[in-house]
Design a protein around this motif. Structure first.
Motif, PDB file in Angstrom:
ATOM      1  N   UNK A   1       2.867   2.157   6.597  1.00 39.07           N
ATOM      2  CA  UNK A   1       2.919   3.209   7.616  1.00 39.07           C
ATOM      3  C   UNK A   1       1.985   4.357   7.219  1.00 39.07           C
ATOM      4  N   UNK A   2       1.065   4.673   8.107  1.00 37.27           N
ATOM      5  CA  UNK A   2       0.181   5.816   7.897  1.00 37.27           C
ATOM      6  C   UNK A   2       0.574   6.933   8.857  1.00 37.27           C
ATOM      7  N   UNK A  79     -11.194   3.606   9.269  1.00 36.59           N
ATOM      8  CA  UNK A  79     -10.593   4.361   8.162  1.00 36.59           C
ATOM      9  C   UNK A  79      -9.290   3.699   7.723  1.00 36.59           C
ATOM     10  N   UNK A  80      -8.479   3.280   8.674  1.00 36.10           N
ATOM     11  CA  UNK A  80      -7.204   2.627   8.358  1.00 36.10           C
ATOM     12  C   UNK A  80      -7.432   1.309   7.610  1.00 36.10           C
ATOM     13  N   UNK A  81      -8.417   0.553   8.056  1.00 34.95           N
ATOM     14  CA  UNK A  81      -8.706  -0.739   7.413  1.00 34.95           C
ATOM     15  C   UNK A  81      -9.286  -0.566   6.007  1.00 34.95           C
ATOM     16  N   UNK A  82     -10.209   0.385   5.860  1.00 34.04           N
ATOM     17  CA  UNK A  82     -10.923   0.532   4.591  1.00 34.04           C
ATOM     18  C   UNK A  82     -10.101   1.236   3.518  1.00 34.04           C
ATOM     19  N   UNK A 113       0.925   3.078  12.558  1.00 32.17           N
ATOM     20  CA  UNK A 113       0.680   4.510  12.404  1.00 32.17           C
ATOM     21  C   UNK A 113       1.785   5.307  13.091  1.00 32.17           C
ATOM     22  N   UNK A 114       1.996   6.514  12.583  1.00 34.09           N
ATOM     23  CA  UNK A 114       2.979   7.422  13.172  1.00 34.09           C
ATOM     24  C   UNK A 114       2.330   8.785  13.336  1.00 34.09           C
ATOM     25  N   UNK A 115       2.361   9.301  14.561  1.00 29.22           N
ATOM     26  CA  UNK A 115       1.819  10.633  14.817  1.00 29.22           C
ATOM     27  C   UNK A 115       2.832  11.649  14.301  1.00 29.22           C
ATOM     28  N   UNK A 116       2.515  12.251  13.150  1.00 34.78           N
ATOM     29  CA  UNK A 116       3.484  13.084  12.428  1.00 34.78           C
ATOM     30  C   UNK A 116       3.553  14.512  12.966  1.00 34.78           C
ATOM     31  N   UNK A 117       2.567  14.907  13.716  1.00 35.73           N
ATOM     32  CA  UNK A 117       2.606  16.261  14.272  1.00 35.73           C
ATOM     33  C   UNK A 117       1.223  16.720  14.681  1.00 35.73           C
TER      34      UNK A 117
END
Length: 369
Positions: A1-2, A79-82, A113-117
């Motif tokens: 989880x990002x 960015x998520x993959x690398x 992914x989670x949009x944290x704010x």
């Protein structure tokens, strides 16, 4: 989880300064990627340049910093993959619609992914100018923010600060507002505000739970177990009422809880023995305020709360407010025992009062809140 956190705000508001503080103090131990978009046309032509590309510019405090040029969604997925980071911090260009950035993040389906704010940094000294010259873009950044952090509040007059908070509240009734100078705050306090932890509601619930605990022990001291009447509170809409007073520059909250007979909520430790009946309720009143006080202001206000005829029966009061001398005032009150001291800063001043049949307007007037 990002987790993905978005920082919005106009050039010069202080986004980069805030992000550096959070990297150093608030996001310790996390693998971070900071994406800066200085050239994006988001909100102007509805998208970025055609070709996706992520250029690594520097390593800073263990944070990978990227300059984003190209298709936002494709670059973000790269960015998520690398890097598979714990958190991505996105700092879009100053003049852009926050809602467009949020939508672009929400459109990523291939990764966990989670949009944290989405935090908007607002220059408290220049907000009127931005509101006038960049109306649609500025309003969008304020309206869609999940937290509003004011910059350049140091040295600002009380009236101007109050006007700024009031204007922001009209556009965004619910987001936490940070009015305290960042130097007085820890990175963790800022992260808590951004993720809506340790809020005024949390404070009120804790005080109510404390009152219920006192009631619980009092019943067990006086009654046999089989005679004790159990009260269940599920914190639903029937038992909690939330009212936001946007004519003021603070949040106002009310919570109502039913309680049984002979409840004293701690008052039995003092010279105030009050008895409640099952049809009575405890009301909690809370407000956030950017106002400054002296210790004498708070001491006299707490002493005045003993006037049951004027304020109702006050069981507990608690809060943290900015002091006129630059220090922060912490106070705690049970009938007959006001405790006023100095302590660490809060993101914004906070006032909490709990009692039975309390006069909320009179209490608001007493604290000038």
């Amino acid at each position: 989880m990002t987790k993905i956190t978005i920082f919005s705000g106009f050039l010069g508001a202080g986004k980069t300064t805030l992000i550096k503080k959070l990297i150093q103090e608030g996001y310790k131990g996390e693998k971070l990627v900071l994406i800066e978009n200085e050239f994006g046309q988001i909100g102007i032509d509805g998208g970025f340049l055609q070709d996706a590309g992520v250029e690594i510019t520097e390593m800073n405090s263990g944070c990978i910093c990227c300059s984003l040029v190209g298709d936002f969604g494709k670059a973000l997925e790269k960015v998520l993959e690398d890097y598979a980071p714990d958190r991505i911090l996105i700092e879009p260009s100053g003049v852009g619609k926050l809602s467009d950035v949020i939508r672009a993040v929400q459109n990523i389906n291939a990764h966990d992914v989670e949009l944290d704010g989405f935090t908007t940094v607002v220059d408290a000294k220049k907000y009127k100018m931005y509101m006038k010259n960049f109306g649609e873009f500025f309003d969008n950044q304020i309206t869609y923010a999940s937290c509003l952090i004011l910059s350049h509040t140091q040295g600002l007059s009380q009236d101007k600060l109050d006007d700024c908070v009031k204007s922001l509240r009209e556009k965004n009734p619910a987001a936490p507002i940070v009015t305290t100078d960042w130097d007085q705050l820890t990175g963790q306090q800022l992260v808590d505000a951004m993720t809506q932890k340790n809020t005024l509601d949390d404070e009120l619930k804790a005080l109510l739970a404390e009152a219920e605990e006192h009631e619980h022990h009092h019943h067990h001291d006086d009654d046999d177990e089989d005679e004790h009447e159990h009260h269940h509170h599920d914190h639903d809409e029937d038992e909690h009422e939330h009212h936001h007073d946007h004519d003021e520059d603070e949040h106002e909250h009310h919570h109502h809880h039913e309680h049984g007979e002979d409840c004293t909520c701690g008052c039995h430790d003092h010279d105030h023995h009050h008895h409640h009946h099952a049809d009575e309720v405890f009301t909690s009143w809370g407000r956030e305020t950017a106002r400054t006080y002296t210790s004498e202001d708070i001491q006299s206000a707490l002493e005045a709360l003993t006037n049951e005829e004027k304020y109702g029966m006050i069981l507990r009061a608690k809060g943290i407010v900015a002091g006129s001398d630059g220090q922060w005032i912490h106070f705690d009150y049970v009938p007959g025992m006001p405790d006023v001291r100095t302590g660490s800063a809060s993101t914004i001043g906070r006032l909490c009062v709990i009692g039975s049949k309390i006069n909320e307007e009179a209490i608001a007037e007493l604290f000038k809140a």
